[in-house]
Design a protein around this motif. Structure first.
Motif, PDB file in Angstrom:
ATOM      1  N   LEU A 184       0.655  -1.199   0.026  1.00  0.00           N
ATOM      2  CA  LEU A 184      -0.133   0.144   0.123  1.00  0.00           C
ATOM      3  C   LEU A 184       0.899   1.244   0.135  1.00  0.00           C
ATOM      4  O   LEU A 184       0.652   2.114  -0.674  1.00  0.00           O
ATOM      5  N   GLU A 185       1.930   1.352   0.797  1.00  0.00           N
ATOM      6  CA  GLU A 185       2.795   2.436   0.884  1.00  0.00           C
ATOM      7  C   GLU A 185       3.322   2.686  -0.653  1.00  0.00           C
ATOM      8  O   GLU A 185       3.507   3.808  -1.047  1.00  0.00           O
ATOM      9  N   ALA A 186       3.952   1.531  -1.090  1.00  0.00           N
ATOM     10  CA  ALA A 186       4.480   1.644  -2.525  1.00  0.00           C
ATOM     11  C   ALA A 186       3.478   2.139  -3.684  1.00  0.00           C
ATOM     12  O   ALA A 186       4.099   2.920  -4.198  1.00  0.00           O
ATOM     13  N   MET A 187       2.216   1.650  -3.599  1.00  0.00           N
ATOM     14  CA  MET A 187       1.482   2.436  -4.325  1.00  0.00           C
ATOM     15  C   MET A 187       1.040   3.906  -4.270  1.00  0.00           C
ATOM     16  O   MET A 187       0.536   4.527  -5.277  1.00  0.00           O
ATOM     17  N   GLY A 188       1.630   4.337  -3.291  1.00  0.00           N
ATOM     18  CA  GLY A 188       1.614   5.929  -3.279  1.00  0.00           C
ATOM     19  C   GLY A 188       2.481   6.614  -4.172  1.00  0.00           C
ATOM     20  O   GLY A 188       2.591   7.855  -4.137  1.00  0.00           O
ATOM     21  N   MET A 189       3.463   5.916  -4.765  1.00  0.00           N
ATOM     22  CA  MET A 189       4.779   6.393  -5.558  1.00  0.00           C
ATOM     23  C   MET A 189       5.096   7.616  -4.723  1.00  0.00           C
ATOM     24  O   MET A 189       5.583   8.707  -5.306  1.00  0.00           O
ATOM     25  N   GLY A 190       5.786   7.001  -3.476  1.00  0.00           N
ATOM     26  CA  GLY A 190       6.643   8.327  -3.002  1.00  0.00           C
ATOM     27  C   GLY A 190       5.818   9.043  -1.830  1.00  0.00           C
ATOM     28  O   GLY A 190       6.398   9.891  -1.121  1.00  0.00           O
ATOM     29  N   SER A 191       4.556   8.843  -1.923  1.00  0.00           N
ATOM     30  CA  SER A 191       3.762   9.267  -0.897  1.00  0.00           C
ATOM     31  C   SER A 191       2.741   8.340  -0.136  1.00  0.00           C
ATOM     32  O   SER A 191       2.825   7.221  -0.673  1.00  0.00           O
ATOM     33  N   LEU A 192       2.158   8.867   0.974  1.00  0.00           N
ATOM     34  CA  LEU A 192       1.110   8.031   1.610  1.00  0.00           C
ATOM     35  C   LEU A 192      -0.293   8.016   1.287  1.00  0.00           C
ATOM     36  O   LEU A 192      -1.141   7.431   1.899  1.00  0.00           O
ATOM     37  N   ASP A 193      -0.583   8.672  -0.036  1.00  0.00           N
ATOM     38  CA  ASP A 193      -1.846   8.916  -0.356  1.00  0.00           C
ATOM     39  C   ASP A 193      -2.554   7.529  -0.307  1.00  0.00           C
ATOM     40  O   ASP A 193      -3.690   7.470  -0.091  1.00  0.00           O
ATOM     41  N   ALA A 194      -2.174   6.450  -1.038  1.00  0.00           N
ATOM     42  CA  ALA A 194      -2.871   5.258  -1.170  1.00  0.00           C
ATOM     43  C   ALA A 194      -2.884   4.733  -0.093  1.00  0.00           C
ATOM     44  O   ALA A 194      -4.252   4.092   0.121  1.00  0.00           O
ATOM     45  N   TYR A 195      -2.145   4.603   0.972  1.00  0.00           N
ATOM     46  CA  TYR A 195      -2.341   3.983   2.181  1.00  0.00           C
ATOM     47  C   TYR A 195      -3.214   4.563   2.967  1.00  0.00           C
ATOM     48  O   TYR A 195      -4.130   4.068   3.365  1.00  0.00           O
ATOM     49  N   VAL A 196      -3.256   5.971   3.056  1.00  0.00           N
ATOM     50  CA  VAL A 196      -4.232   6.611   3.590  1.00  0.00           C
ATOM     51  C   VAL A 196      -5.789   6.506   3.247  1.00  0.00           C
ATOM     52  O   VAL A 196      -6.912   6.175   3.871  1.00  0.00           O
ATOM     53  N   THR A 197      -5.709   6.855   1.776  1.00  0.00           N
ATOM     54  CA  THR A 197      -7.137   6.812   1.278  1.00  0.00           C
ATOM     55  C   THR A 197      -7.856   5.506   1.147  1.00  0.00           C
ATOM     56  O   THR A 197      -9.006   5.398   1.382  1.00  0.00           O
ATOM     57  N   ASP A 198      -6.966   4.654   0.440  1.00  0.00           N
ATOM     58  CA  ASP A 198      -7.456   3.126   0.330  1.00  0.00           C
ATOM     59  C   ASP A 198      -7.622   2.521   1.710  1.00  0.00           C
ATOM     60  O   ASP A 198      -8.722   1.504   1.864  1.00  0.00           O
ATOM     61  N   PHE A 199      -6.671   2.400   2.617  1.00  0.00           N
ATOM     62  CA  PHE A 199      -6.641   1.571   3.868  1.00  0.00           C
ATOM     63  C   PHE A 199      -6.953   2.453   5.005  1.00  0.00           C
ATOM     64  O   PHE A 199      -7.700   2.251   6.116  1.00  0.00           O
ATOM     65  N   GLU A 200      -6.319   3.448   5.416  1.00  0.00           N
ATOM     66  CA  GLU A 200      -6.107   4.054   6.676  1.00  0.00           C
ATOM     67  C   GLU A 200      -7.641   4.906   6.954  1.00  0.00           C
ATOM     68  O   GLU A 200      -7.973   4.629   8.246  1.00  0.00           O
ATOM     69  N   ASP A 201      -8.086   5.356   6.131  1.00  0.00           N
ATOM     70  CA  ASP A 201      -9.512   5.730   6.505  1.00  0.00           C
ATOM     71  C   ASP A 201     -10.508   4.756   6.693  1.00  0.00           C
ATOM     72  O   ASP A 201     -11.394   4.977   7.640  1.00  0.00           O
ATOM     73  N   GLN A 202     -10.491   3.670   6.004  1.00  0.00           N
ATOM     74  CA  GLN A 202     -11.394   2.743   6.501  1.00  0.00           C
ATOM     75  C   GLN A 202     -11.119   2.051   7.718  1.00  0.00           C
ATOM     76  O   GLN A 202     -11.771   1.311   8.397  1.00  0.00           O
ATOM     77  N   LEU A 203      -9.701   1.993   7.924  1.00  0.00           N
ATOM     78  CA  LEU A 203      -9.596   1.346   9.201  1.00  0.00           C
ATOM     79  C   LEU A 203      -9.680   2.224  10.571  1.00  0.00           C
ATOM     80  O   LEU A 203     -10.083   1.738  11.441  1.00  0.00           O
ATOM     81  N   LEU A 204      -9.639   3.446  10.406  1.00  0.00           N
ATOM     82  CA  LEU A 204     -10.227   4.258  11.620  1.00  0.00           C
ATOM     83  C   LEU A 204     -11.688   4.141  11.449  1.00  0.00           C
ATOM     84  O   LEU A 204     -12.270   4.269  12.875  1.00  0.00           O
ATOM     85  N   ALA A 205     -12.463   4.044  10.471  1.00  0.00           N
ATOM     86  CA  ALA A 205     -13.803   3.828  10.887  1.00  0.00           C
ATOM     87  C   ALA A 205     -14.300   2.568  11.285  1.00  0.00           C
ATOM     88  O   ALA A 205     -15.242   2.459  12.095  1.00  0.00           O
ATOM     89  N   SER A 206     -13.550   1.732  10.828  1.00  0.00           N
ATOM     90  CA  SER A 206     -13.898   0.198  11.263  1.00  0.00           C
ATOM     91  C   SER A 206     -13.472   0.084  12.819  1.00  0.00           C
ATOM     92  O   SER A 206     -13.969  -0.646  13.851  1.00  0.00           O
ATOM     93  N   THR A 207     -12.288   0.745  13.385  1.00  0.00           N
ATOM     94  CA  THR A 207     -11.819   0.779  14.402  1.00  0.00           C
ATOM     95  C   THR A 207     -12.882   1.556  15.705  1.00  0.00           C
ATOM     96  O   THR A 207     -13.213   1.273  16.594  1.00  0.00           O
ATOM     97  N   LYS A 208     -13.489   2.846  15.114  1.00  0.00           N
ATOM     98  CA  LYS A 208     -14.402   3.421  15.663  1.00  0.00           C
ATOM     99  C   LYS A 208     -15.642   2.680  16.099  1.00  0.00           C
ATOM    100  O   LYS A 208     -16.381   2.538  17.034  1.00  0.00           O
TER     101      LYS A 208
END
Length: 749
Positions: A184-208
């Motif tokens: 996921l980090e590699a898919m951001g091409m040097g940024s964390l955009d893919a990690y945050v948008t595709d995974f982290e936001d959903q992780l935070l929602a499921s954690t809540k």
């Protein structure tokens, strides 16, 4: 010279590059890599392919195949991803999907690496010259477009399912999740955009959602300490989860979601939970649970309703209740008939123990946090200034110090004395009427020093030093002056004795006469009594006055007979006693000396005429001699009170097993002079008003009131009193009312 052979596009691609490198590479990836083979291609094989690519890229136009090779590089990767990788992933789900994806991602990195090496010359010239994505980046983009975007939804759901399973105590393959996170980090091409948008936001929602459900279960089934223990474990587990397989940037966001759901939304219920909330933990000395409660709610942002402020408010309320309970118990004792004395060491010790206890809690369990220090202070200020009975708490504290510092009081070692003094000064700091404490303490200090009842000069200086540290030198200046007077008193006495010995006409007779010179400004105001003295004492005072006038011609000596003491030798029958008495007691006793060998019986009026003491003082003196512990005088009629109609004589039946007797007497002076305290306060208020107005020139009434209150450190006057002092200053033309602004004043220079 022969020209180099031209390599045709299809010939070079099919016969050399594809057949000898790409097909071999794909076959290796499909059949599994040989772990015992350190390199997929040996140097000779690699150089052969690289050289072919190089030659095809360096031929003169129209045989320069750089563009075509760059295009076929991408087509090769896309073809492999579409026809081999994606179908393999589409067949999988859950953990199997993650496992397959990590294998395929690992293979893709290998493929991307070797494809870059084979076509390296393209990166060095063609890509740079035409501003195209590098071979590495192009390979990543193809993977993201053709594979990642197609499976990311299922992949993220599988990851979150694994994380939730671990939260429910299941054992999971953490390495699998970690490898997927790296993808996921590699898919951001040097940024964390893919990690945050595709995974982290959903992780935070499921954690809540997860902790909203869990916290509801815990709050319904557990008491507050058990709930908080689970909350702490959960928060530590989430932090560990980030450390093991998530990106570090997720930690503050993930923990904030957990803190909001587990702590912030449940705080009020937990703090006030019956039988296990904050006040119950304080009442039951649950120190570990209190520390955990402080730690956890300290993670929540502070607002009036969340974080540490609500907890601090409950701590304050609890301490205040404990203090008021102590005050109420004293009030109950007094109402039941207990003696209302300025000595109540048990009461003061209860307050000191309460302060000790909660000061330790604030320091140890609450980390010395300023909110809880303020709560402790406000609670003690509230009840420490709640006086019960006719004696103020300031007087009780000062009397407690007096009991510790005077000889014959509390039997304590030096360390215990210092500890009690420090604790009392801490308690004193909560008093609003510090000036009243100072006045009472100064009176009691004076009596200890003048009656030689002070147990230790070092302890006296220690206590004054502690008060000075809290309130400044202005507060303790007079007390220090008193000690200095006594320190130089030894020099005075030595000089006086030398003065007497130098001339026989200056004799003090048979009396061993010593004088302590006091500076009027340092010492309390004592009753000045013009008593009729025996001739022997008159002679001594005359000699000392001549000596002092000679030494200090500009100073005037005033005798304070109420402060002196004497040793009188008394005979009762054939038995002699040494009576340790106050000077006024000695004067009264000497009036009962036998005349012509016959003992005397004197009426109250006759004694009053001979000694010239006011009734209020004479009654106390006669009471101490005739009605006290040692009845050296006999009173007629016998009673416990002295009346103007009584008569007195030497008690011929007096007997005591001790030869040396100290005859106590009630003090002739009050513990403090309320009128003097009020006068000092008046001066302090007016001085503060003038000081402020001189600096500010003009102020509104409310602003002046606020500034005066902020400057008065030793007492807190009623605003009405300040207003009266302002009016007095206006009358004396220090200030004037502002004619242009209502409720405002101007300074008159």
């Amino acid at each position: 010279m022969l020209s180099p052979k031209i390599i045709a596009l299809e010939e070079g691609w099919n016969n050399e590059i594809k057949a000898k490198a790409i097909d071999v590479l794909e076959d290796m990836l499909n059949t599994g890599l040989d772990k015992n083979k350190p390199r997929l291609f040996d140097p000779k094989e690699y150089v052969q392919t690289y050289t072919t690519c190089y030659n095809m890229c360096t031929q003169r136009s129209p045989y320069n195949w750089s563009e075509q090779l760059y295009q076929r590089h991408g087509e090769t990767i896309c073809d492999y991803l579409s026809k081999t990788v994606l179908p393999a992933l589409k067949q999988k789900s859950g953990n199997a999907l993650l496992t397959e994806l990590t294998v395929r991602w690992s293979n893709h990195k290998i493929m991307n690496k070797w494809m870059r090496l084979f076509f390296m010359y393209l990166d060095r010239y063609y890509v740079k010259h035409h501003s195209l994505p590098t071979l590495d980046v192009a390979g990543l983009k193809h993977f993201k477009t053709l594979v990642y975007n197609e499976v990311k939804k299922d992949v993220v759901n599988a990851m979150i399912a694994l994380i939730d399973a671990e939260r429910d105590q299941a054992l999971i393959d953490r390495a699998l999740v970690k490898n997927t996170v790296e993808l996921l980090e590699a898919m951001g091409m040097g940024s964390l955009d893919a990690y945050v948008t595709d995974f982290e936001d959903q992780l935070l929602a499921s954690t809540k959602e997860y902790y909203a459900r869990k916290s509801q279960e815990w709050v319904e089934s557990d008491d507050a300490p058990a709930y908080l223990a689970k909350a702490e474990v959960a928060l530590e587990a989430e932090a560990a989860r980030v450390a093991h397989y998530l990106n570090g940037a997720s930690e503050p966001k993930l923990l904030r979601v957990c803190e909001h759901e587990i702590l912030e939304l449940r705080e009020t219920v937990l703090l006030e939970k019956e039988g296990s909330g904050c006040r119950a933990l304080l009442a039951n000395d649950r120190k570990a649970d209190l520390a955990r409660m402080y730690r956890l709610f300290g993670r929540v942002p502070n607002t009036p309703t969340h974080g540490l402020p609500p907890m601090a408010a409950l701590v304050r309320a609890h301490i205040e209740q404990m203090g008021n309970d102590i005050i109420d118990r004293r009030e109950a004792r007094l109402s039941e008939g207990a003696k209302d004395s300025n000595q109540d060491p048990a009461f003061v010790k209860e307050l000191l123990a309460l302060h000790d206890k909660y000061l330790a809690v604030v320091s140890e369990q609450f980390g010395g946090n300023a909110l809880f220090q303020k709560a402790l202070k406000e609670a003690f200020v509230e009840f420490a200034n709640r006086d019960v009975g006719k004696h103020t708490n300031a007087e009780l504290m000062s009397s407690f110090c007096d009991r510790i510092l005077k000889s014959g009081g509390e039997k304590l070692g030096d360390e215990d004395v210092e500890a009690f003094l420090e604790k009392t000064v801490q308690l004193f700091s909560y008093l609003t009427d510090k000036d009243l404490f100072a006045e009472i303490y100064r009176n009691q200090l004076a009596k200890r020093l003048l009656n030689q009842r002070s147990a230790s000069d070092d302890a006296e200086r220690l206590m004054i030093g502690k008060l000075k540290l809290r309130c400044g030198s202005q507060f303790t200046g007079k007390m220090e002056g008193m000690l200095n007077d006594l320190a130089i008193g030894h020099d005075h006495q030595a000089d006086f004795e030398s003065y007497v010995k130098a001339d026989s006409s200056r004799s003090t007779g048979k009396l061993d006469f010593s004088v302590q010179v006091l500076t009027t400004g340092y010492w309390p105001t004592f009753a000045s009594i013009d008593a009729h003295l025996p001739p022997e004492i008159v002679q001594c005072t005359k000699v000392f006055k001549d000596y002092y006038d000679e030494k200090n011609s500009k100073r005037r000596v005033t005798w304070m007979w109420s402060l002196g003491n004497a040793s009188v030798k008394a005979f009762f029958g054939k038995k002699a006693y040494d009576l340790q008495v106050a000077t006024l007691q000695a004067i009264v006793l000497l009036t009962f000396n036998p005349v012509d060998g016959a003992s005397q019986t004197l009426t109250y009026a006759q004694v009053a005429e001979r000694v010239n003491l006011p009734d209020e003082h004479l009654k106390r003196v006669l009471h101490s001699l005739a009605c006290g512990k040692y009845k050296v005088l006999a009173k007629t009629p016998m009673s416990s009170r002295v009346a103007l109609t009584d008569s007195f004589a030497v008690n011929t039946k007096f007997s005591c097993p001790m030869r040396k007797i100290r005859v106590p007497m009630a003090s002739l002076d009050e513990s403090h002079n309320p009128k003097r305290v009020e006068e000092d306060r008046t001066v302090a208020i007016e001085a503060a008003v003038v000081r402020i107005m001189k600096a500010r020139k003009a102020l509104s009434h409310q602003s002046l009131l606020a500034e005066v209150l902020s400057q008065l450190a030793f007492f807190r006057p009623n605003p009405k009193v300040i207003k009266r002092r302002i009016e007095a200053l206006i009358d004396r033309e220090y200030l004037e009312r502002d004619p242009e602004v209502a409720n405002a004043y101007r300074y008159l220079a």
